[in-house]
Design a protein around this motif. Structure first.
Motif, PDB file in Angstrom:
ATOM      1  N   LEU A  71       0.844  -1.199   0.000  1.00 22.89           N
ATOM      2  CA  LEU A  71       0.000   0.000   0.000  1.00 22.89           C
ATOM      3  C   LEU A  71       0.876   1.245   0.000  1.00 22.89           C
ATOM      4  O   LEU A  71       0.753   2.129  -0.844  1.00 22.89           O
ATOM      5  CB  LEU A  71      -0.926   0.006   1.223  1.00 22.89           C
ATOM      6  CG  LEU A  71      -1.667   1.315   1.465  1.00 22.89           C
ATOM      7  CD1 LEU A  71      -2.563   1.657   0.287  1.00 22.89           C
ATOM      8  CD2 LEU A  71      -2.487   1.256   2.741  1.00 22.89           C
ATOM      9  N   LEU A  72       1.798   1.264   0.952  1.00 20.07           N
ATOM     10  CA  LEU A  72       2.684   2.428   1.054  1.00 20.07           C
ATOM     11  C   LEU A  72       3.559   2.550  -0.191  1.00 20.07           C
ATOM     12  O   LEU A  72       3.769   3.643  -0.708  1.00 20.07           O
ATOM     13  CB  LEU A  72       3.540   2.300   2.311  1.00 20.07           C
ATOM     14  CG  LEU A  72       4.245   3.588   2.698  1.00 20.07           C
ATOM     15  CD1 LEU A  72       3.237   4.690   2.968  1.00 20.07           C
ATOM     16  CD2 LEU A  72       5.120   3.365   3.922  1.00 20.07           C
ATOM     17  N   ASP A  73       4.044   1.398  -0.688  1.00 21.23           N
ATOM     18  CA  ASP A  73       4.898   1.433  -1.872  1.00 21.23           C
ATOM     19  C   ASP A  73       4.174   2.020  -3.073  1.00 21.23           C
ATOM     20  O   ASP A  73       4.722   2.859  -3.800  1.00 21.23           O
ATOM     21  CB  ASP A  73       5.380   0.013  -2.221  1.00 21.23           C
ATOM     22  CG  ASP A  73       6.578  -0.387  -1.384  1.00 21.23           C
ATOM     23  OD1 ASP A  73       7.033   0.452  -0.586  1.00 21.23           O
ATOM     24  OD2 ASP A  73       7.050  -1.531  -1.530  1.00 21.23           O
ATOM     25  N   ALA A  74       2.929   1.561  -3.284  1.00 24.91           N
ATOM     26  CA  ALA A  74       2.198   2.013  -4.471  1.00 24.91           C
ATOM     27  C   ALA A  74       1.900   3.507  -4.376  1.00 24.91           C
ATOM     28  O   ALA A  74       2.105   4.264  -5.325  1.00 24.91           O
ATOM     29  CB  ALA A  74       0.903   1.217  -4.621  1.00 24.91           C
ATOM     30  N   ILE A  75       1.420   3.956  -3.203  1.00 26.44           N
ATOM     31  CA  ILE A  75       1.132   5.387  -3.047  1.00 26.44           C
ATOM     32  C   ILE A  75       2.421   6.185  -3.197  1.00 26.44           C
ATOM     33  O   ILE A  75       2.463   7.204  -3.893  1.00 26.44           O
ATOM     34  CB  ILE A  75       0.467   5.663  -1.679  1.00 26.44           C
ATOM     35  CG1 ILE A  75      -0.925   5.032  -1.654  1.00 26.44           C
ATOM     36  CG2 ILE A  75       0.359   7.161  -1.429  1.00 26.44           C
ATOM     37  CD1 ILE A  75      -1.654   5.198  -0.345  1.00 26.44           C
ATOM     38  N   SER A  76       3.501   5.705  -2.570  1.00 25.87           N
ATOM     39  CA  SER A  76       4.781   6.415  -2.661  1.00 25.87           C
ATOM     40  C   SER A  76       5.219   6.553  -4.113  1.00 25.87           C
ATOM     41  O   SER A  76       5.648   7.617  -4.537  1.00 25.87           O
ATOM     42  CB  SER A  76       5.874   5.674  -1.895  1.00 25.87           C
ATOM     43  OG  SER A  76       5.481   5.446  -0.573  1.00 25.87           O
TER      44      SER A  76
END
Lengths: 344, 501
Positions: free
Chosen positions: A269-274
């Motif tokens: 989740l964090l990777d994709a948003i980042s």
């Protein structure tokens, strides 16, 4: 006519300041690219094992699952919405496809084996359904996407928990296993799938009416509505596109990891948003694109991979990633403000 | 009243300001005395607002000096300016509608009790006393959003006063008000003047300017043209200096009687019956014929803005029907309305344009589906935009230019151009000339008449009588959400419209 255009040319700012204006208006595109260059140069000097062809392959392999998710998320963020359920929907879809596949006897899961194509269809149905619920909640009921997809995050996690009950499934349909684990010549299929999604995502955004609507809805929702654009339909579509991308990422990801279990996509989740935000797509919508997302993916991929190549405390890595994300957010907001100032 | 003797309260000299190479103000001098009401007039882009924003600390980098009480000042923010006693009441009110009157008066500085809780009783009492001292009698506990606009505006002015302002800048304070409300506002301004406060009053309504000001300053093209005592000034003098020489006949065309010219034989393109939407409007039945401009006039809050939105599928009436060319349609949303042949230009540029996108994308947004069902056709978009740019005289004539860099009047033209490629059956214009200068208004009138002559039905909704009078062939007057009167084929003037509303 010519006299008029000459007169209007006269009011243009001098050339040097025009270059500055151009640079400033492109800050959100240039900054991530410079970051990427800097990281590549830094790691190449710091570690002899970084700048090798093998390692480039590694990096591409490592960012592929994130990339598939980030394509859909780019659409959502361009519309000035957010989807926090991407990783959860991916996880649920991956588990659904495994749930409907015959597992080896050592996998202690009460599941429903079906032919491979049926399992894949059911999995796709699942992610479309979850995306549809997101779309319905956001556009029909009017729940802010932040909250709606937060609820969906929990629902997706619930589906995962219900289906595997703390166990791990290993088998997936052969077609999915091929995509996740095999390679076409030297290039892994997972990279090909990611590249295809990125390419199609880019073409749709840049060359179709729907893509233009996505930018316009994100740029000024009210104006889009008063231009006769079906804003709700556009937003519903991007929520479903996001879930579909997540679903594919989940299926391929399960094969890539070699197992389907709870919480295995949590960090995505964090990777994709980042990736989307680091790439320079505006959090306020209307600015950015798949090109930005690719740069963002590479920044994150290079960073994650490079930190493994140099001697660094693995706990410090987490902090460094957070700082990079913060820097990207600062640039994102700052670039937005520069642009706003320029317009006045 | 003459202020020659004493030292000015506010003194600006040699003020210049430019935005990215475009000069907005050139070497402007301006003085304001204690107890003076100073009117500012000028066309859009003449520099009035820029100068006010400099005084109010919004623009901080400019050339020239500003003195208050003889002391040189250079504000770093609007807060700074407020501390020095300069408050600005913007055209768009900055009240919080859901908070009470008292909370709005005290916004950001509520009094607290010894225990750190908001001192409601004290706050309400103080707010009521403060408002009463200005002749405003209102319960401080009611939500401010439930009051009429005129009262909200007076409360906003009182808030600026309450925070200690000695100089109050009012930007277009009368545009949303009915004549009795305007009178009350002017009464308040006079009372404030008696107590030594000074006011700067910006307005397009020249009668209002002349009615209340002691002094009038006229701007044109970023320069101060003239400052004169208001007593004895004529409106034609103002207009002449605002737009330069050679336009003496304009005033007449905006105030004289107009002969309405309805077209009873043309086919009906739009017909509504019994449209009702909550408190906004009730039982509105109207028809629009091909090649006719229907004007709908009413004071702000009479329901005409909501009616316009309902005709474009943005608001959904709970009762009533809409038929286009005799076929009943359901305007479920704006996209459905567009498909049914409706078009809409809202009153604010912000809600119809994409300022970060190039001109051509702004013009093509509504017709993309006609160029190709799925794909974009950027070359066709540009060609179409080039045509509109030429035919509407948009400056600068570059279709790849970002819209935000254009002047307001040109942006307005782009908003209209959006609907001109494939003509709609019915075009609804909401306040098409609000805040425009005389020249731009004339352009809009010409464009609208041209469209009418091509046979489309046009609805013009406005709270400015001049707009309706200059455009309409037939006029409906709305009062408190209901159609109060219809003017067909007869002589009508501003007075009669105001009378009916």
């Amino acid at each position: 006519m010519s006299a008029q255009s000459a007169a209007s040319d006269k009011t243009d700012p001098p050339k040097s300041s025009r270059t500055m204006i151009w640079l400033r208006s492109r800050l959100s595109n240039i900054a991530p690219f410079i970051t990427l260059l800097f990281l590549v140069v830094f790691f190449s000097i710091a570690s002899p094992s970084f700048a090798t062809l093998d390692n480039v392959g590694n990096i591409l392999n490592q960012i592929s699952i994130t990339a598939i998710m980030a394509v859909g998320l780019t659409y959502v963020i361009l519309c000035a919405e957010i989807d926090l359920s991407v990783a959860s929907v991916a996880n649920a879809t991956g588990i659904v496809v495994a749930y409907f596949t015959l597992q080896d006897s050592y996998a202690n899961i009460a599941n429903v084996p079906l032919p491979g194509y049926a399992a894949i269809l059911l999995a796709l149905l699942t992610c479309f359904l979850l995306g549809g619920v997101n779309a319905f909640g956001v556009t029909r009921i009017g729940i802010p996407s932040f909250i709606m997809t937060l609820a969906m995050l929990q629902i997706g996690a619930g589906i995962c928990a219900m289906l595997v009950r703390g166990q791990i499934a290993y088998a997936v349909p052969p077609f999915i296993a091929t995509l996740g684990q095999k390679a076409l010549g030297p290039i892994p299929y997972v990279v090909i799938v990611a590249a295809t999604f990125l390419l199609v995502g880019h073409l749709v955004l840049q060359y179709t009416r729907f893509g233009r609507y996505v930018y316009m809805v994100g740029g000024n929702r009210e104006a889009a509505e008063y231009s006769g654009v079906n804003v709700r339909l556009v937003i519903a579509s991007v929520m479903i596109i996001s879930a579909a991308c997540s679903g594919v990422a989940g299926m391929v990801g399960v094969a890539y990891f070699g197992s389907a279990q709870q919480n295995e996509f949590d960090s995505y989740l964090l990777d994709a948003i980042s990736a989307v935000v680091v790439g320079g797509t505006s959090l306020f919508g209307g600015r950015g694109g798949i090109g930005n997302t690719i740069v963002g993916l590479l920044v994150l991929g290079v960073l994650n991979n490079g930190l493994d190549h140099i001697n660094i405390d693995s706990f410090l890595k987490i902090l460094i990633r957070g700082l990079i994300l913060l820097a990207a957010l600062v640039i994102n907001i700052y670039a937005q403000r520069l642009r706003a100032n320029q317009m006045n | 009243m003459v202020f020659g003797g004493d030292r000015p309260l506010l003194e600006l000299s040699g003020i210049s300001k430019s935005f990215g190479g475009v000069t907005a103000l050139r070497d402007v001098d301006f003085t304001l005395h204690a107890g003076e009401i100073h009117g500012l007039v000028g066309e859009n882009g003449a520099g009035k607002s820029t100068l006010m924003k400099i005084i109010a600390g919004v623009h901080t980098d400019y050339g020239g000096t500003m003195r208050i009480d003889g002391e040189e000042r250079n504000f770093r923010s609007a807060r700074d300016a407020l501390k020095a006693g300069i408050g600005m009441v913007h055209q768009e009110l900055s009240i919080v509608p859901d908070l009470s009157v008292a909370e709005n008066v005290f916004l950001g500085s509520q009094p607290v009790t010894r225990f750190g809780r908001v001192d409601w009783r004290g706050m309400n009492a103080q707010a009521a006393a403060h408002l009463r001292s200005l002749g405003i009698d209102v319960d401080p506990r009611v939500p401010i959003g439930s009051l009429p606009i005129g009262l909200q505006q007076m409360i906003e002015i009182s808030r600026v006063l309450f925070s200690g302002a000695r100089i109050i800048i009012l930007d277009e304070p009368t545009s949303a008000l009915s004549p009795p409300e305007i009178e009350r506002l002017f009464g308040l301004l006079q009372a404030l003047r008696q107590s030594g406060r000074s006011m700067i009053f910006i307005s397009h309504f020249l009668d209002d300017i002349l009615g209340v000001s002691d002094t009038v300053t006229i701007f044109r093209n970023g320069r101060k043209i003239v400052t004169a005592e208001a007593a004895g000034l004529r409106k034609s003098f103002l207009i002449e200096h605002m737009i330069g020489a050679g336009h003496e006949d304009l005033e007449e065309s905006y105030t004289s009687e107009m002969m309405l010219d309805s077209k009873p034989d043309a086919p009906v393109v739009l017909e509504t019956s019994g449209l009702t939407l909550g408190r906004a409007f009730r039982d509105v039945s109207l028809t629009v014929r091909a090649g006719e401009v229907l004007g709908i006039y009413g004071f702000m809050g009479s329901g005409q803005l909501e009616l316009a939105r309902a005709l474009f599928g943005k608001l959904h009436p709970e009762k009533g029907t809409v038929a286009i060319e005799g076929r009943q349609v359901s305007l479920k949303g704006t996209a459905a309305a567009r498909r049914a042949g409706m078009a809409f230009v809202p009153e604010s540029r912000r809600s119809m344009l994409f300022s970060h996108e190039p001109l051509y994308k702004n013009m093509s947004i509504s017709i993309l589906g006609r160029l190709h069902p799925v794909l974009l056709r950027p070359n066709a978009e540009r060609e179409i935009a080039e045509r509109h740019v030429v035919s509407l005289g948009i400056r600068p004539p570059r279709v790849d230019q970002h819209l935000g860099t254009l002047s307001g009047g040109n942006q307005q033209k782009v908003g209209l151009a959006k609907w001109l490629t494939y003509l709609p059956k019915v075009l609804v214009l909401s306040e098409p000339t609000r805040g425009m200068d005389v020249g731009a208004k004339d352009d809009v009138v010409k464009i609208v008449r041209g469209l009418r002559d091509q046979g489309i039905g046009i609805v013009v909704v406005s709270s400015e009588p001049e707009t309706v009078l200059s455009l309409a062939d037939r006029i409906l007057v709305m009062r408190k959400g209901e159609v109060a009167r219809e003017f067909v084929s007869e002589a009508v003037s501003k007075d009669r419209l105001l009378d009916a509303a």
